[in-house]
Design a protein around this motif. Structure first.
Motif, mmCIF file in Angstrom:
data_model
loop_
_atom_site.group_PDB
_atom_site.id
_atom_site.type_symbol
_atom_site.label_atom_id
_atom_site.label_comp_id
_atom_site.label_asym_id
_atom_site.label_seq_id
_atom_site.Cartn_x
_atom_site.Cartn_y
_atom_site.Cartn_z
ATOM 1 N N ALA A 1 22.638 61.214 18.922
ATOM 2 C CA ALA A 1 24.030 61.675 17.871
ATOM 3 C C ALA A 1 25.087 61.467 18.808
ATOM 4 C CB ALA A 1 23.555 63.008 17.708
ATOM 5 N N SER A 2 25.187 61.950 20.140
ATOM 6 C CA SER A 2 26.395 61.907 20.826
ATOM 7 C C SER A 2 26.913 60.633 21.104
ATOM 8 C CB SER A 2 26.286 62.645 22.349
ATOM 9 O OG SER A 2 25.744 64.044 21.993
ATOM 10 N N LEU A 3 25.675 59.695 21.435
ATOM 11 C CA LEU A 3 26.185 58.431 21.776
ATOM 12 C C LEU A 3 26.617 57.656 20.516
ATOM 13 C CD1 LEU A 3 25.872 56.145 23.800
ATOM 14 C CD2 LEU A 3 23.416 55.843 23.327
ATOM 15 N N THR A 4 25.977 57.845 19.496
ATOM 16 C CA THR A 4 26.489 57.136 18.132
ATOM 17 C C THR A 4 27.881 57.382 18.024
ATOM 18 O OG1 THR A 4 24.173 57.326 17.404
ATOM 19 C CG2 THR A 4 25.986 57.123 15.768
ATOM 20 N N ALA A 5 28.260 58.821 17.984
ATOM 21 C CA ALA A 5 29.637 59.152 17.862
ATOM 22 C C ALA A 5 30.679 58.632 18.933
ATOM 23 C CB ALA A 5 29.830 60.738 17.926
ATOM 24 N N VAL A 6 30.312 58.761 20.147
ATOM 25 C CA VAL A 6 31.100 58.064 21.062
ATOM 26 C C VAL A 6 31.488 56.582 21.141
ATOM 27 C CG1 VAL A 6 31.279 57.461 23.783
ATOM 28 C CG2 VAL A 6 30.474 59.843 22.717
ATOM 29 N N LEU A 7 30.375 55.595 20.527
ATOM 30 C CA LEU A 7 30.450 54.437 20.312
ATOM 31 C C LEU A 7 31.470 54.003 19.218
ATOM 32 C CD1 LEU A 7 26.974 53.022 21.068
ATOM 33 C CD2 LEU A 7 29.013 52.730 22.480
ATOM 34 N N ARG A 8 31.302 54.765 18.336
ATOM 35 C CA ARG A 8 32.216 54.596 17.090
ATOM 36 C C ARG A 8 33.677 55.285 17.412
ATOM 37 N NH1 ARG A 8 30.572 53.701 11.157
ATOM 38 N NH2 ARG A 8 32.466 53.234 10.175
ATOM 39 N N LEU A 9 34.096 56.155 18.108
ATOM 40 C CA LEU A 9 35.069 56.517 18.596
ATOM 41 C C LEU A 9 35.823 55.616 19.362
ATOM 42 C CD1 LEU A 9 34.602 60.346 19.200
ATOM 43 C CD2 LEU A 9 35.887 59.317 17.370
ATOM 44 N N LEU A 10 35.048 55.029 20.387
ATOM 45 C CA LEU A 10 35.461 53.943 21.305
ATOM 46 C C LEU A 10 36.018 52.689 20.599
ATOM 47 C CD1 LEU A 10 33.024 53.887 24.307
ATOM 48 C CD2 LEU A 10 35.484 54.496 24.438
ATOM 49 N N TYR A 11 35.345 52.261 19.503
ATOM 50 C CA TYR A 11 35.570 51.129 18.452
ATOM 51 C C TYR A 11 37.300 51.621 17.917
ATOM 52 C CZ TYR A 11 35.834 49.171 13.829
ATOM 53 O OH TYR A 11 36.550 48.589 12.688
ATOM 54 N N PHE B 1 31.316 48.666 18.093
ATOM 55 C CA PHE B 1 30.775 48.722 16.783
ATOM 56 C C PHE B 1 29.361 48.398 16.684
ATOM 57 C CE2 PHE B 1 30.368 48.601 12.000
ATOM 58 C CZ PHE B 1 31.078 49.819 11.662
ATOM 59 N N ALA B 2 29.116 47.075 16.996
ATOM 60 C CA ALA B 2 27.713 46.825 16.930
ATOM 61 C C ALA B 2 26.664 47.559 17.644
ATOM 62 C CB ALA B 2 27.680 45.427 17.587
ATOM 63 N N LEU B 3 27.113 48.013 18.849
ATOM 64 C CA LEU B 3 26.167 49.262 19.668
ATOM 65 C C LEU B 3 26.120 50.470 18.997
ATOM 66 C CD1 LEU B 3 27.842 48.320 23.203
ATOM 67 C CD2 LEU B 3 25.313 47.650 22.390
ATOM 68 N N HIS B 4 27.228 50.814 18.337
ATOM 69 C CA HIS B 4 27.335 52.170 17.239
ATOM 70 C C HIS B 4 26.147 51.877 16.443
ATOM 71 C CE1 HIS B 4 28.456 54.885 14.446
ATOM 72 N NE2 HIS B 4 28.534 53.964 13.687
ATOM 73 N N ILE B 5 26.227 50.780 15.720
ATOM 74 C CA ILE B 5 25.434 50.575 14.384
ATOM 75 C C ILE B 5 23.760 50.704 14.860
ATOM 76 C CG2 ILE B 5 24.678 48.833 12.492
ATOM 77 C CD1 ILE B 5 27.189 50.181 11.987
ATOM 78 N N PHE B 6 23.675 49.829 16.206
ATOM 79 C CA PHE B 6 22.190 49.796 16.736
ATOM 80 C C PHE B 6 21.865 51.044 16.914
ATOM 81 C CE2 PHE B 6 19.380 49.576 20.263
ATOM 82 C CZ PHE B 6 18.323 48.686 19.904
ATOM 83 N N VAL B 7 22.540 51.793 17.723
ATOM 84 C CA VAL B 7 22.251 53.138 17.993
ATOM 85 C C VAL B 7 21.839 54.095 16.988
ATOM 86 C CG1 VAL B 7 22.587 55.222 19.161
ATOM 87 C CG2 VAL B 7 23.108 53.315 20.319
ATOM 88 N N LEU B 8 22.882 53.788 15.952
ATOM 89 C CA LEU B 8 22.789 54.710 14.807
ATOM 90 C C LEU B 8 21.511 54.310 14.014
ATOM 91 C CD1 LEU B 8 23.844 56.561 12.190
ATOM 92 C CD2 LEU B 8 25.227 54.340 11.364
ATOM 93 N N GLY B 9 21.148 53.130 13.538
ATOM 94 C CA GLY B 9 20.011 52.667 13.232
ATOM 95 C C GLY B 9 18.607 53.088 13.772
ATOM 96 N N TYR B 10 18.769 53.181 15.141
ATOM 97 C CA TYR B 10 17.404 53.466 15.936
ATOM 98 C C TYR B 10 17.444 54.960 15.607
ATOM 99 C CZ TYR B 10 14.360 54.612 19.888
ATOM 100 O OH TYR B 10 13.602 55.050 20.705
ATOM 101 N N THR B 11 18.335 55.679 15.715
ATOM 102 C CA THR B 11 18.275 57.257 15.524
ATOM 103 C C THR B 11 17.822 57.614 13.995
ATOM 104 O OG1 THR B 11 20.184 57.528 16.901
ATOM 105 C CG2 THR B 11 19.450 59.454 15.400
ATOM 106 N N VAL B 12 18.452 56.883 13.143
ATOM 107 C CA VAL B 12 17.717 57.125 11.662
ATOM 108 C C VAL B 12 16.294 56.518 11.674
ATOM 109 C CG1 VAL B 12 18.098 56.089 9.404
ATOM 110 C CG2 VAL B 12 20.211 56.758 10.498
ATOM 111 N N LEU B 13 15.850 55.661 12.239
ATOM 112 C CA LEU B 13 14.450 55.034 12.200
ATOM 113 C C LEU B 13 13.551 56.240 12.771
ATOM 114 C CD1 LEU B 13 12.596 52.578 11.499
ATOM 115 C CD2 LEU B 13 13.015 51.866 13.776
ATOM 116 N N LYS B 14 13.921 56.773 14.031
ATOM 117 C CA LYS B 14 13.324 57.851 14.559
ATOM 118 C C LYS B 14 13.438 59.280 13.953
ATOM 119 C CE LYS B 14 11.480 55.217 17.705
ATOM 120 N NZ LYS B 14 10.033 55.024 18.111
#
Length: 208
Positions: free
Chosen positions: A92-102, A134-147
């Motif tokens: 969750a933290s990584l997802t947020a950080v990547l979106r903020l960096l974008y 942003f692409a990395l954000h979506i990937f981590v988001l998708g992985y987190t949602v999937l898991k």
């Protein structure tokens, strides 16, 4: 900001994500299709500069619109942290950080372009860096949602697929126009479906 995140319930955070994303789509559509349509001068930076000078007020509205969208992106990143925290705090933290960096990368680019510190090509380079985050954000988001055990697996898979479609911004594949439209649609549909699902199912999400 820390207190805002701490006091935000999962259901309210889900609502924030949904409303912020849908609002950003509407604003981007307005800016791209109506405001920036006045400044489309492919490959001619001098003509672009003249167009900006002649329509400075419209350009100012366009810049303000993009900054508002990026502010909404930052809000979405923080709210997603609250929504995803019950599934996995680190992801969750990584997802947020990547979106903020974008968001912050593009904010820097927009300000630099508005104050003419860089040209449109420099802005395009900064934008690519933003898209990488942003692409990395979506990937981590998708992985987190999937898991997670409270999101539909189909949403996670769709987000993962969407994350790989961002490669079209980095590699010129010379794709047919129809395929490009499908790819672009996948990007938007994945987040839109997630936003709608969060709004509808917000009261069934686990609290932190």
């Amino acid at each position: 900001m820390k207190n805002f995140i701490t006091n935000l319930s999962t259901s309210k955070a889900a609502l924030v994500v949904g409303i912020a994303f849908i609002s950003s789509v509407l604003i981007v559509t307005l800016v791209d299709d109506f405001l920036l349509a006045n400044f489309v001068v492919p490959g001619d930076t001098e003509a672009l500069a003249s167009a900006i000078e002649a329509n400075s007020k419209i350009f100012g509205f366009a810049v303000a619109g993009y900054l508002l969208v990026l502010a909404l992106d930052a809000i979405i990143g923080l709210a997603l942290y609250v929504v995803l925290k019950p599934a996995n705090k680190n992801l969750a933290s990584l997802t947020a950080v990547l979106r903020l960096l974008y968001a912050f990368t593009l904010i820097i680019g927009v300000f630099a372009l508005a104050f003419q510190s860089i040209d449109v090509y420099g802005y395009a380079s900064i934008k690519l860096i933003g898209y990488l985050f942003f692409a990395l954000h979506i990937f981590v988001l998708g992985y987190t949602v999937l898991k997670s055990d409270y999101f539909p697996k189909s949403l996670g898979i769709l987000l993962l697929v969407a994350s790989f479609t961002y490669i079209v911004f980095f590699v010129d594949f010379q794709l047919p126009e129809t395929l490009e439209v499908i790819i672009m649609s996948t990007m938007g549909v994945a987040e839109l479906l997630l936003s709608i699902w969060l709004i509808v199912k917000r009261n069934r999400l686990p609290e932190n």
